[in-house]
Design an enzyme around this catalytic site. Structure first.
Site, PDB file in Angstrom:
ATOM      1  N   CYS A 137      26.798  28.322  20.877  1.00 55.94           N
ATOM      2  CA  CYS A 137      26.264  27.035  21.332  1.00 55.94           C
ATOM      3  C   CYS A 137      26.418  27.008  22.841  1.00 55.94           C
ATOM      4  CB  CYS A 137      27.029  25.879  20.693  1.00 55.94           C
ATOM      5  SG  CYS A 137      26.597  24.250  21.359  1.00 55.94           S
ATOM      6  N   ASP A 191      18.034  21.503  26.567  1.00 49.05           N
ATOM      7  CA  ASP A 191      19.076  21.594  25.550  1.00 49.05           C
ATOM      8  C   ASP A 191      19.219  20.222  24.907  1.00 49.05           C
ATOM      9  OD1 ASP A 191      21.306  22.565  24.049  1.00 49.05           O
ATOM     10  OD2 ASP A 191      22.681  21.752  25.535  1.00 49.05           O
ATOM     11  N   SER A 192      19.939  20.174  23.808  1.00 46.01           N
ATOM     12  CA  SER A 192      20.239  18.894  23.183  1.00 46.01           C
ATOM     13  C   SER A 192      21.074  18.010  24.097  1.00 46.01           C
ATOM     14  CB  SER A 192      20.986  19.112  21.868  1.00 46.01           C
ATOM     15  OG  SER A 192      22.238  19.723  22.104  1.00 46.01           O
ATOM     16  N   HIS A 241      26.913  24.667  24.818  1.00 46.81           N
ATOM     17  CA  HIS A 241      27.973  23.796  25.320  1.00 46.81           C
ATOM     18  C   HIS A 241      29.304  24.543  25.439  1.00 46.81           C
ATOM     19  CE1 HIS A 241      25.171  20.572  24.220  1.00 46.81           C
ATOM     20  NE2 HIS A 241      25.932  19.725  24.877  1.00 46.81           N
ATOM     21  N   GLU A 288      29.874  16.731  26.092  1.00 43.90           N
ATOM     22  CA  GLU A 288      29.007  15.617  26.473  1.00 43.90           C
ATOM     23  C   GLU A 288      29.803  14.467  27.083  1.00 43.90           C
ATOM     24  OE1 GLU A 288      25.528  15.148  26.292  1.00 43.90           O
ATOM     25  OE2 GLU A 288      25.518  17.322  25.987  1.00 43.90           O
ATOM     26  N   CYS A 307      19.270  26.085  23.718  1.00 41.56           N
ATOM     27  CA  CYS A 307      19.960  25.414  22.611  1.00 41.56           C
ATOM     28  C   CYS A 307      19.811  26.280  21.372  1.00 41.56           C
ATOM     29  CB  CYS A 307      19.359  24.032  22.371  1.00 41.56           C
ATOM     30  SG  CYS A 307      20.024  23.167  20.929  1.00 41.56           S
TER      31      CYS A 307
END
Length: 282
Positions: free
Chosen positions: A195, A22-23, A197, A163, A85
């Site tokens: 997403c 993932d990013s 996240h 993050e 992602c």
């Protein structure tokens, strides 16, 4: 050639290992479902946090990062890659599949199942700016959005919350409210987490949305598709071992392109147990 992780045969599921990326750390929500589906598998996870969020990046940059991570996984001889992602899937999937011949399973916003469920006829999709603007999402809406209104809501700042490990508190709740409330005001009774996240903010999203709004996470469907693809290419003996022996437990290894000290605190916290985190060399 990168060193392969050593895993005793009795602890393996076949085929292995599986690369997931993932990013940043959001794809851990997908990795969690992959682990449930393949409890004995060796799982390699890359968090490209040094370049997050992809949702605000140029498509060429995203594609370059995706292909670099794929080469890293190729060096570890992975049996499959999971693109955990939505932005990477929307932007770089064709390029990745052109260069990587083993199975590639990619996540995408769960617009199809969501469009089949709303009582109000209104579906809200929470995603990054790049995902919202992507041709892939436009195709999903065109293919599956007949008879419903699909509202695409870009959510800049939510990836950065995860993050940083800021999953609760007044600032996080206010930002979530600013994205969810307009969808509710338009009548949405189904919300898609577009997403990876965002599942880590699910408690806040559900609190704002209320008990009558369904929240859909596509991660379990990705894990099911991965298992299907692996079993389709496996030998009969491999299929028999795909769930692992009774009591077996797979291992995971994690890499990050972001600050290592931060990742060594954040990844175990999100993963829910101790985790070995290494610096990504690409």
């Amino acid at each position: 050639m990168a060193r392969r992780l050593s895993v005793p045969p009795e602890r393996r599921s076949i085929p292995i290992p599986i690369g997931v990326f993932d990013s940043g750390v959001g794809g851990l929500s997908v990795l969690r479902e992959v682990r449930r589906a393949l409890p004995a598998a060796e799982l390699l996870y890359v968090a490209d946090s040094g370049h997050a969020p992809y949702g605000e990046r140029d498509p060429a940059f995203i594609t370059d990062r995706v292909l670099a991570i794929a080469e890293f996984f190729r060096a570890h001889d992975v049996a499959a890659i999971v693109v955990a992602c939505n932005t990477a899937s929307a932007v770089a999937l064709p390029a990745l599949r052109a260069q990587f011949t083993r199975p590639v399973v990619a996540i995408e916003p769960a617009i199809k199942p969501a469009a089949q469920r709303p009582r109000s006829g209104v579906v809200g999709v929470l995603a990054t700016s790049r995902t919202v603007a992507s041709a892939g999402v436009a195709r999903l809406v065109e293919a599956h959005g007949h008879g419903v209104r699909v509202l695409l809501q870009a959510c800049p700042g939510l990836v950065e919350l995860v993050e940083s490990g800021e999953l609760s508190g007044a600032r996080a709740e206010a930002l979530v409210e600013s994205f969810v409330r307009p969808l509710l005001n338009e009548g949405a009774d189904t919300l898609v987490l577009g997403c990876t996240h965002y599942p880590f903010l699910r408690a806040l999203i559900e609190r704002v949305a209320g008990p009558n709004v369904e929240v859909i996470d596509p991660a379990p469907a990705v894990a099911r598709e991965l298992v299907r693809r692996l079993e389709a290419g496996a030998t009969p003996d491999a299929r028999e071992g795909s769930e692992g022996s009774e009591g077996s437990e797979g291992i995971e290894c994690f890499w990050t392109s972001g600050p290592l000290a931060h990742a060594r605190m954040l990844i175990p916290a999100l993963w829910g147990r101790a985790a070995q985190v290494l610096a990504l060399p690409c």
